[in-house]
Design a protein around this motif. Structure first.
Motif, PDB file in Angstrom:
ATOM      1  N   ASP A 194       0.804  -1.224   0.000  1.00  0.00           N
ATOM      2  CA  ASP A 194       0.000   0.000   0.000  1.00  0.00           C
ATOM      3  C   ASP A 194       0.838   1.276   0.000  1.00  0.00           C
ATOM      4  O   ASP A 194       0.284   2.384   0.066  1.00  0.00           O
ATOM      5  N   HIS A 195       2.143   1.139  -0.071  1.00  0.00           N
ATOM      6  CA  HIS A 195       3.026   2.307   0.025  1.00  0.00           C
ATOM      7  C   HIS A 195       3.027   3.085  -1.296  1.00  0.00           C
ATOM      8  O   HIS A 195       2.940   2.496  -2.374  1.00  0.00           O
ATOM      9  N   PRO A 196       3.140   4.417  -1.258  1.00  0.00           N
ATOM     10  CA  PRO A 196       3.168   5.227  -2.488  1.00  0.00           C
ATOM     11  C   PRO A 196       4.315   4.872  -3.458  1.00  0.00           C
ATOM     12  O   PRO A 196       4.171   5.073  -4.669  1.00  0.00           O
ATOM     13  N   LEU A 197       5.431   4.342  -2.941  1.00  0.00           N
ATOM     14  CA  LEU A 197       6.550   3.993  -3.824  1.00  0.00           C
ATOM     15  C   LEU A 197       6.313   2.706  -4.616  1.00  0.00           C
ATOM     16  O   LEU A 197       7.062   2.407  -5.547  1.00  0.00           O
ATOM     17  N   THR A 198       5.263   1.970  -4.258  1.00  0.00           N
ATOM     18  CA  THR A 198       4.999   0.676  -4.893  1.00  0.00           C
ATOM     19  C   THR A 198       4.943   0.779  -6.410  1.00  0.00           C
ATOM     20  O   THR A 198       5.388  -0.126  -7.126  1.00  0.00           O
ATOM     21  N   TYR A 199       4.434   1.868  -6.917  1.00  0.00           N
ATOM     22  CA  TYR A 199       4.204   1.997  -8.357  1.00  0.00           C
ATOM     23  C   TYR A 199       5.399   2.574  -9.106  1.00  0.00           C
ATOM     24  O   TYR A 199       5.310   2.841 -10.300  1.00  0.00           O
ATOM     25  N   LYS A 200       6.510   2.737  -8.413  1.00  0.00           N
ATOM     26  CA  LYS A 200       7.732   3.243  -9.041  1.00  0.00           C
ATOM     27  C   LYS A 200       8.555   2.087  -9.612  1.00  0.00           C
ATOM     28  O   LYS A 200       8.643   1.016  -9.011  1.00  0.00           O
ATOM     29  N   THR A 203      13.867   4.414  -7.870  1.00  0.00           N
ATOM     30  CA  THR A 203      13.742   5.528  -6.932  1.00  0.00           C
ATOM     31  C   THR A 203      15.130   6.030  -6.544  1.00  0.00           C
ATOM     32  O   THR A 203      16.152   5.418  -6.898  1.00  0.00           O
ATOM     33  N   TYR A 211       9.425   9.678   3.437  1.00  0.00           N
ATOM     34  CA  TYR A 211       8.651   8.709   4.225  1.00  0.00           C
ATOM     35  C   TYR A 211       9.468   8.260   5.440  1.00  0.00           C
ATOM     36  O   TYR A 211      10.699   8.420   5.477  1.00  0.00           O
TER      37      TYR A 211
END
Length: 325
Positions: A194-200, A203, A211
């Protein structure tokens, strides 16, 4: 190569050859002896088989192949061109049989024993248990000891003989260590689903600073890679520090923040999409080198030798799987 064949003490002839070291046709042993000695009589004496029996075996080979394998000369029997071709086959077969005998003898010799392994924590979570399970199905009486330690302490244990095999990240080359296998793994940010970086797809370290962070303490190889970055983190930033890769994994799973590691130790989480590994590419790509080590100039005990083969095989398969993912 001398092949020794025993005859049973009966009058039934060659059909009752009883050597436990004979897994191929008697004819191939007879052929090889005649080839080496240049004489059916000498081959008969070496093999402890009647001359007529050796002759019949050679004749049977020639009939089966429909070629002449030997021709007579003043100096004895010589191979024909067809015989030379068959000789290469026979030598390959017999050498392979000797290799098989050696391996079987080795297996017989490791019905009891003990192996000591040292590993960093990541591989101990999934990989090492798989290797031990596979090994124990074949050699159930071999006991296995496992030390889970940081990479910095690994060389001393191996060099002093306290462990037979070491598996660690980023060990510097040392004269007393022999590296048997190595693979570079990309360090990445590890986050929950569910973390915002999941879709990267990639990074940077500065992006991760938006975060909460889960960082490695000194003594772990990951801390060395991130030391410059860690020194710049503001003291007010939300940070959890631990010397446990497994605890970092669980904290990331619970959504407590971004942790940093390779894919080793979280393979199942990645496959089930419970965790995501986003490669760090800024300020640069970061790699961590995983290696298998033993002490230089040391012959491993047979049991440890078999274990390290299983370990390297499992590591190689895991590396191939990671590449294709």
């Amino acid at each position: 190569m001398i092949i020794s064949i025993k005859l049973s003490k009966t009058t039934y002839g060659i059909g009752y050859l009883t050597s436990k070291r004979r897994i191929h046709s008697t004819a191939i042993y007879c052929f090889d002896s005649v080839r080496r000695l240049g004489s059916i009589r000498e081959a008969s004496r070496t093999l402890h088989i009647a001359t007529s029996a050796v002759s019949r075996q050679i004749q049977k080979l020639e009939d089966d192949l429909d070629v002449q394998l030997f021709e007579r000369s003043p100096n004895g029997l010589k191979l024909t061109s067809a015989g030379e071709s068959f000789a290469r086959h026979a030598q390959f077969v017999l050498k392979d049989a000797e290799r098989l005998y050696s391996e079987i003898d080795a297996i017989k010799g490791i019905q009891k024993g003990h192996i000591e392994i040292a590993t960093v924590e990541g591989p101990s979570i999934e990989l090492i248990p798989r290797v031990i399970k596979k090994f124990k199905t074949r050699f159930s009486n071999i006991t296995v000891g496992v030390h889970v330690i940081g990479s910095s302490k690994m060389p001393e244990l191996i060099i002093n003989g306290e462990v037979d095999i070491g598996l660690a990240f980023d060990i510097e080359n040392q004269r007393d260590l022999n590296q048997l296998w190595v693979k570079n793994y990309v360090l990445g940010a590890v986050v929950s689903k569910d973390h915002p970086l999941t879709y990267k797809n990639k990074t940077g370290l500065q992006e991760c600073c938006a975060y909460p962070l889960i960082l490695s303490k000194k003594g772990l190889s990951i801390h060395k890679h991130l030391s410059s970055f860690i020194s710049l983190i503001d003291s007010s930033h939300q940070v959890i520090e631990t010397n446990s890769v497994e605890l970092s994994r669980k904290l990331a799973l619970s959504g407590m923040g971004v942790t940093f590691q390779t894919i080793i130790g979280i393979e199942e989480d990645l496959a089930n999409k419970r965790l995501f590994h986003i490669p760090i590419t800024h300020p640069s790509v970061m790699n961590s080198e995983l290696g298998v080590y033993v002490r230089s100039n040391r012959t491993l005990p047979v049991a440890a030798d078999y274990f390290v083969r299983d370990l390297i095989h499992e590591l190689s398969q895991a590396a191939e799987s990671a590449t294709s993912r």
